[in-house]
Design an enzyme around this catalytic site. Structure first.
Site, PDB file in Angstrom:
ATOM      1  N   SER A 120       0.847  -1.182   0.000  1.00  0.00           N
ATOM      2  CA  SER A 120       0.000   0.000   0.000  1.00  0.00           C
ATOM      3  C   SER A 120       0.900   1.255   0.000  1.00  0.00           C
ATOM      4  CB  SER A 120      -0.899  -0.075   1.234  1.00  0.00           C
ATOM      5  OG  SER A 120      -2.084   0.611   1.057  1.00  0.00           O
ATOM      6  N   ASP A 171      -8.273  -5.799  -5.848  1.00  0.00           N
ATOM      7  CA  ASP A 171      -7.928  -4.653  -5.014  1.00  0.00           C
ATOM      8  C   ASP A 171      -8.173  -3.362  -5.798  1.00  0.00           C
ATOM      9  OD1 ASP A 171      -6.837  -2.816  -3.288  1.00  0.00           O
ATOM     10  OD2 ASP A 171      -4.756  -3.454  -3.610  1.00  0.00           O
ATOM     11  N   HIS A 211      -5.898  -6.689  -1.602  1.00  0.00           N
ATOM     12  CA  HIS A 211      -4.873  -5.749  -1.132  1.00  0.00           C
ATOM     13  C   HIS A 211      -3.672  -6.459  -0.485  1.00  0.00           C
ATOM     14  CE1 HIS A 211      -3.861  -1.598  -0.629  1.00  0.00           C
ATOM     15  NE2 HIS A 211      -3.863  -1.608   0.692  1.00  0.00           N
TER      16      HIS A 211
END
Ligand SMILES: *[C@@H]1O[C@H](CO)[C@@H](O)[C@H](O)[C@H]1NC(C)=O
Ligand SMILES: *[C@@H]1O[C@H](CO)[C@@H](O)[C@H](O)[C@H]1NC(C)=O
Ligand SMILES: *[C@@H]1O[C@H](CO)[C@@H](O)[C@H](O)[C@H]1NC(C)=O
Ligand SMILES: *[C@@H]1O[C@H](CO)[C@@H](O)[C@H](O)[C@H]1NC(C)=O
Length: 502
Positions: free
Chosen positions: A183, A433, A458
């Site tokens: 991320s 994601d 994710h």
């Protein structure tokens, strides 16, 4: 719908969310890349044995002003048997949250470090967790002045200095460093490899939306992908959600409508308008898309395998006489109340969002987000930078600089630029994601590799492995391991030829 700081997850108990809604309809804004970081009690990483240390950092790496230093927290794995001088260091670039929490959710690094005799180091990002400038969160988050050292560049400089000093202390200057991150942390890992190639030999950047800036990817990307995740499970579910926003607005306008809505959704406090509820629903769908994992997980929330499928089952299968909004309630109940232990939902307001990500989104991390009439199940909305900027001024007393990230780190024409210039970066993404749309999904060169899994969510690859891992995930991790192995071998081979021996 979501506005400037859509969401600061703050879990009072395991399940109670508090949501920060700073701004009025209809600002749309980057949600926190790793909202789960806000969990109050990080679970102690089972079997992950580490020592917690602190390192004194400069507040401002880019000036010579005399500023008070601060203590950066970092974790050093103690379990790596057989690590010796010159062996690799696996360095996790901390995200916008408590580092212990990331350490507990980044099984990949821990599980594979022993294969490489690598020393594991997790560094906390400044202004998060316990790494607070000015001695306390309150003082660090006081105003635009005190927050102005919260930038990605400062964080990367922290990591570079920490690594350099750590290697010196270990008398292991020649250790190859491999960066990891997911991320926002994945963005940092990729950028660090590009900015500090002399410090790290490669980076695994998982679910890193480094192209979610300016107009590099269409602003509809994120919400289109969330919507697709629902549509692929069930078109009727997608349609029900798409229609629900009007139903919600309409009911909100009725006599006693807000009261009725508060009851339908079992809210702890009665609504004053529909914004907070809309945001809360938006967040549930968006996070569900991020954590649509193939096995039961407890990442943002305790959830069943493929949770979107379960949510849609609730929305699609209903008894006669059930209203659309009651179906929606039943659906999101899966997300917010899977364990069935929540008495009422708390949409707690946090008007000035003391979240670091809110500040970052208002300064550098301007990720335009729109919602298209056609493909999105969310209300149509066009990103409005002027309004976004006004809200930032109001909220933090700061004007965003939307072009700074691409100026500092690049992003435009990334293939052309990195093909000739960069090396040793893996961009891994799962296409479920919604952040994958802003990441690198194509191979750029022999060593700037995109690993894409159609059914991944994710940064699933960085999560601890489980007995329920599907084959594609096992294979993806093996590919990553092989690539990292090749970087390390190349590095040592290069060293053998060089005069300064290990
Ligand atoms: C290296 O050692 C010095 C002296 O003991 C210490 O102050 C510093 O924090 C150490 N650096 C790291 C990164 O551990
Ligand atoms: C509605 O407004 C009251 C008074 O300002 C406040 O106490 C309450 O928390 C608000 N309700 C919600 C759900 O935000
Ligand atoms: C959570 O689930 C339990 C069990 O299904 C239910 O009794 C409770 O009302 C739910 N809480 C909310 C806020 O809907
Ligand atoms: C990139 O190349 C690797 C082989 O090095 C391959 O496994 C992978 O599938 C390629 N990625 C894409 C998106 O084509």
């Amino acid at each position: 719908m979501p506005r400037l700081i859509p969401l600061l997850l703050l879990l009072l108990l395991l399940l109670l969310l508090s949501i920060s809604i700073s701004f009025a309809y209809p600002l749309r804004t980057p949600r926190s890349l790793a909202p789960f970081a806000r969990r109050l009690r990080p679970r102690a990483p089972a079997n992950y044995d580490y020592e917690t240390r602190f390192f004194q950092q400069r507040l401002d790496h880019f000036s010579f002003a005399d500023q008070p230093p601060f203590q950066q927290r970092f974790l050093v794995g103690s379990a790596t048997a057989g690590w010796g001088r010159g062996d690799p260091i696996f360095f996790y670039c901390g995200n916008e949250g408590d580092i212990e929490w990331f350490a507990a959710n980044t099984g990949f690094v821990w599980e594979f470090a022993p294969r490489f005799s690598a020393l594991v180091v997790f560094a906390e990002h400044r202004y998060y967790g316990e790494s607070m400038p000015f001695g306390s969160k309150e003082r660090a988050y006081k105003d635009a002045e005190s927050l102005s050292y919260l930038t990605a560049e400062q964080a990367l400089a922290d990591y570079a200095i920490l690594l350099t000093d750590l290697k010196k202390n270990l008398s292991s200057e020649n250790s190859p460093v491999v960066l990891f991150g997911g991320s926002y942390g994945g963005m940092l890992a990729a950028w660090m490899r590009l900015k500090y190639p002399h410090i790290a030999i490669g980076a695994l950047a998982s679910s890193a939306p480094i192209l979610q800036f300016e107009n590099i990817v269409p602003p509809e990307t994120f919400y289109d992908l969330v919507s697709n995740d629902f549509k692929r499970e069930s078109v009727s579910c997608f349609k029900a959600i798409k229609e629900s926003w009007d139903a919600l607005e309409a009911q909100g306008k009725e006599h006693n409508g807000l009261l009725k809505l508060s009851r339908t959704f079992r809210l702890c406090q009665n609504l004053n308008n529909t914004d907070a509820l809309s945001d809360w629903l938006d967040s549930a769908y968006s996070y569900l898309a991020m954590v649509d994992y193939p096995y039961p997980s407890d990442f943002l929330m305790p959830l069943p395998a493929y949770p979107i499928k379960e949510v849609c089952k609730k929305i699609d299968n209903y008894a006669e006489g059930t209203s659309l909004l009651e179906r929606i309630y039943a659906g999101v109940n899966i997300y917010y109340n899977y364990t069935g232990t929540v008495d009422c939902f708390d949409l707690e307001d946090d008007p000035h969002g003391m979240s670091g990500w809110g500040w970052q989104a208002c300064t550098e991390m301007v990720m335009p987000m729109s919602s298209s009439e056609e493909n999105s199940m969310f209300p149509a909305y066009n990103f409005d930078f002027a309004a976004y900027g006004d809200e930032c001024v109001e909220s933090y007393g700061v004007k965003p600089r939307p072009r700074w990230i691409t100026t500092e780190f690049g992003g435009h024409d990334i293939s052309k630029v990195l093909e000739k210039f960069g090396s040793n970066i893996i961009f891994s993404n799962g296409l479920l994601d919604p952040w994958s749309g802003g990441s690198v999904l194509q191979n750029i060169s022999d060593s700037i590799i995109a690993l894409v899994t159609p059914l991944g969510a994710h940064h699933i690859d960085l999560r601890p492995s489980t007995n329920n891992d599907p084959d594609w995930l096992v294979k993806q991790r093996e590919s990553e391991i092989n690539l990292i192995q090749s970087w390390i071998s190349d590095y040592y081979q290069g060293k053998k030829g060089a005069s300064n021996s290990m």
